[in-house]
Enzyme design. Structure first.
Site, PDB file in Angstrom:
ATOM      1  N   CYS A 173       0.848  -1.183   0.000  1.00 32.24           N
ATOM      2  CA  CYS A 173       0.000   0.000   0.000  1.00 32.24           C
ATOM      3  C   CYS A 173       0.886   1.236   0.000  1.00 32.24           C
ATOM      4  O   CYS A 173       2.079   1.155   0.279  1.00 32.24           O
ATOM      5  CB  CYS A 173      -0.917   0.002   1.219  1.00 32.24           C
ATOM      6  SG  CYS A 173      -2.131  -1.326   1.202  1.00 32.24           S
TER       7      CYS A 173
ATOM      8  N   GLY B 138      -0.950   0.243  -4.834  1.00 33.45           N
ATOM      9  CA  GLY B 138      -2.270  -0.236  -4.451  1.00 33.45           C
ATOM     10  C   GLY B 138      -3.322   0.290  -5.390  1.00 33.45           C
ATOM     11  O   GLY B 138      -3.451   1.505  -5.546  1.00 33.45           O
TER      12      GLY B 138
ATOM     13  N   ASN C 223       0.793   1.109   6.004  1.00 32.73           N
ATOM     14  CA  ASN C 223       1.390   0.202   5.016  1.00 32.73           C
ATOM     15  C   ASN C 223       2.193  -0.839   5.783  1.00 32.73           C
ATOM     16  O   ASN C 223       3.112  -0.489   6.509  1.00 32.73           O
ATOM     17  CB  ASN C 223       2.303   0.986   4.058  1.00 32.73           C
ATOM     18  CG  ASN C 223       3.205   0.090   3.217  1.00 32.73           C
ATOM     19  OD1 ASN C 223       4.317   0.478   2.902  1.00 32.73           O
ATOM     20  ND2 ASN C 223       2.733  -1.082   2.846  1.00 32.73           N
ATOM     21  N   GLY C 224       1.826  -2.094   5.656  1.00 36.18           N
ATOM     22  CA  GLY C 224       2.578  -3.139   6.325  1.00 36.18           C
ATOM     23  C   GLY C 224       1.695  -4.190   6.943  1.00 36.18           C
ATOM     24  O   GLY C 224       0.557  -4.400   6.516  1.00 36.18           O
TER      25      GLY C 224
ATOM     26  N   TYR D  37      11.128  -5.210  -6.732  1.00 35.92           N
ATOM     27  CA  TYR D  37       9.851  -5.129  -7.430  1.00 35.92           C
ATOM     28  C   TYR D  37       8.975  -3.940  -7.067  1.00 35.92           C
ATOM     29  O   TYR D  37       8.418  -3.291  -7.943  1.00 35.92           O
ATOM     30  CB  TYR D  37       9.067  -6.425  -7.173  1.00 35.92           C
ATOM     31  CG  TYR D  37       7.698  -6.453  -7.802  1.00 35.92           C
ATOM     32  CD1 TYR D  37       7.557  -6.494  -9.191  1.00 35.92           C
ATOM     33  CD2 TYR D  37       6.550  -6.423  -7.018  1.00 35.92           C
ATOM     34  CE1 TYR D  37       6.292  -6.521  -9.778  1.00 35.92           C
ATOM     35  CE2 TYR D  37       5.284  -6.457  -7.603  1.00 35.92           C
ATOM     36  CZ  TYR D  37       5.165  -6.501  -8.980  1.00 35.92           C
ATOM     37  OH  TYR D  37       3.927  -6.525  -9.558  1.00 35.92           O
TER      38      TYR D  37
END
Length: 497
Positions: A27, A53, A128-129, A268
């Site tokens: 995200c 996201g 995020n996580g 990535y």
């Protein structure tokens, strides 16, 4: 977004597209303090972070009198364009979030930022996580009477803040994040402050920028570039930053923090034009290709990237070997994830919706395909077959990262270990399964070389690289409890943050 807050693999709601061979994005978070059109700039920042996201997005703001919030399913451009977002979301403080659900149903109640009216005032939070002890904490809170409004592990932190017995807001926030574990970057907002925090290893990214007299927090530097802001520095591992009318202050939530950022940002996740940990993502990926060519050479006529993430590594491979680099696969950027696949025959052709072979660059040639990674091997096999159907004489495949042998537990959508091809088969078997003439992976040592390190330090690795090594930097409390069968009481509730 978090894997921990998705259904368990044994849940009926667990869905991972078997035709997908890519790890899902995480995200993205963005926040700004001190600009009258804060929500508009937040929307632009989220545009830059859209790759992190694509299933939902949200923005919250405060105008000096009250909070405003919009949360939507879909892309930023589908929901925050047209009229100026600041007209609907006025204020000089704003935070935003891009969400990518890892599994299960995407529902509006899980879209972030989450907002709550606490006894010390309104508070919006985005994340995020993945909190690796979220199940355990949530179970304890529910037993004590807590009522959860979402199925997100992010909400656990809000409950911990609300239940703190004393102290200023920042003290309560620090106390809350000290109770959670895992990899996370939080961004929050009250009526008079913007705050950000990273986990004690700095696994998930969070950076500080500046635009005029305003400070900004974002997941990547590309968000700063989008609005013309200047990158200042990263939020340190274990650090909490508070931004208000007096400027920016730093707090140490974890005194013994050890920086160990996620190496998959370079493999990535991050946009190629971003700077992460002081390194150009694009340059690191090219170096991966250079080293890959040294470690796993191939006698071929043309180097072809699997778009788009394989492009920098393929370019590095071509530069190292002198073999021509060509765009032998053309990607269709206008295909969404919701395309109906009613029959097996149509599903088998699904890869052609996203990729088409450029026959003139392939026919009669020995082709080397370069991709950033191989997860299940399903899409890779279909791409190989597509290249063969276009007349390739030989097809060889190279992964610009080491074999992925272990699942992630820090916010990356990745299948369980039994679905990872490299965790279950040796190189010979994988070569046969992918139907290629040869197969090669970058070594862990080569990956660290590409990062500018002379070696991986076994006692204190410089990066979080558990997907390749199995070396998880934090306790995986919920995973271990579920594996032992101690508690799955809440697993049916859990969807995605």
């Amino acid at each position: 977004m978090t894997e921990a807050s998705s259904p368990h693999p044994d849940s009926d709601d667990f869905m991972f597209d078997p035709n997908e061979d890519k790890i899902r994005e995480e995200c993205g978070v963005f926040g700004i303090f001190g600009m009258d059109n804060a929500a508009s700039l937040t929307a632009l920042g989220l545009h830059a972070l859209q790759h992190r996201g694509q299933e939902a997005c949200g923005i919250a703001s405060f105008d000096g009198a009250k909070f405003h919030s919009e949360r939507h399913l879909g892309l930023v451009g589908d929901n925050f364009t047209g009229a100026d977002p600041s007209e609907r979301l006025p204020g000089h403080i704003s935070i935003g979030h891009n969400r990518y659900s890892t599994a299960g149903q995407t529902v509006l109640r899980n879209v972030q930022p989450l907002f709550s009216e606490l006894h010390m005032g309104g508070f919006a939070l985005a994340h995020n996580g993945h909190i690796t002890n979220a199940y355990t904490i949530r179970e304890q809170l529910v037993e004590k009477g807590a009522l959860f409004q979402s199925t997100s592990d992010t909400e656990v932190v809000i409950h911990l803040i609300a239940r703190a017995k004393k102290g200023e807001f920042i003290d309560r926030f620090v106390n809350a994040i000290r109770q959670v574990d895992g990899g996370y970057a939080f961004i929050g907002m009250t009526k008079d402050m913007l705050l950000g925090a990273r986990d004690r290893f700095g696994i998930r990214p969070l950076l500080i920028g500046r635009l005029g007299d305003s400070y900004i927090l974002a997941s990547e530097t590309c968000a700063f570039d989008m609005i013309g802001a200047t990158f200042i520095r990263e939020v340190e591992a274990g650090e909490v930053v508070v931004i208000n009318a007096d400027g920016i202050r730093s707090f140490t939530a974890f005194p013994n923090a050890k920086s160990r950022p996620c190496i998959f940002e370079f493999v990535y996740f991050a946009r190629p034009d971003s700077i992460v940990s002081g390194k150009s993502v694009y340059e690191v990926r090219k170096r991966m290709g250079h080293r890959l060519a040294q470690e796993t050479p191939a006698d071929v006529d043309v180097i072809i990237p699997v778009p788009d993430s394989g492009v920098p590594a393929a370019l590095g491979f071509a530069q190292e070997t002198g073999v021509p680099f060509e765009l032998g696969i053309i990607r269709n950027h206008y295909v969404g994830r919701t395309f109906i696949q009613p029959t097996q025959q149509i599903r088998d052709m699904g890869v052609r919706l996203k990729h088409s072979a450029n026959r003139s660059m392939i026919e009669g040639k020995r082709v080397l395909l370069v991709d950033d990674s191989i997860v299940r091997g399903t899409t890779s096999t279909k791409i190989v077959r597509m290249i063969k159907a276009a007349g390739a004489k030989e097809v060889h495949f190279r992964s610009a990262s080491p074999p992925i042998k272990h699942p992630d537990h820090y916010g990356i959508d990745m299948p369980s270990k039994d679905k990872l091809i490299a965790a279950n088969y040796d190189l010979k078997a994988m070569t046969e399964m992918l139907e290629v003439d040869s197969l090669g992976f970058l070594s862990v040592e080569g990956l660290y070389w590409a990062m500018g390190e002379t070696e991986r330090l076994a006692d204190e690795p410089q990066f979080t690289d558990h997907c390749f090594t199995g070396d998880y930097p934090t306790p995986l409390i919920d995973r271990d409890r579920d594996a032992s069968g101690v508690s799955k009481q809440l697993s049916f509730l859990v969807e995605v943050a």
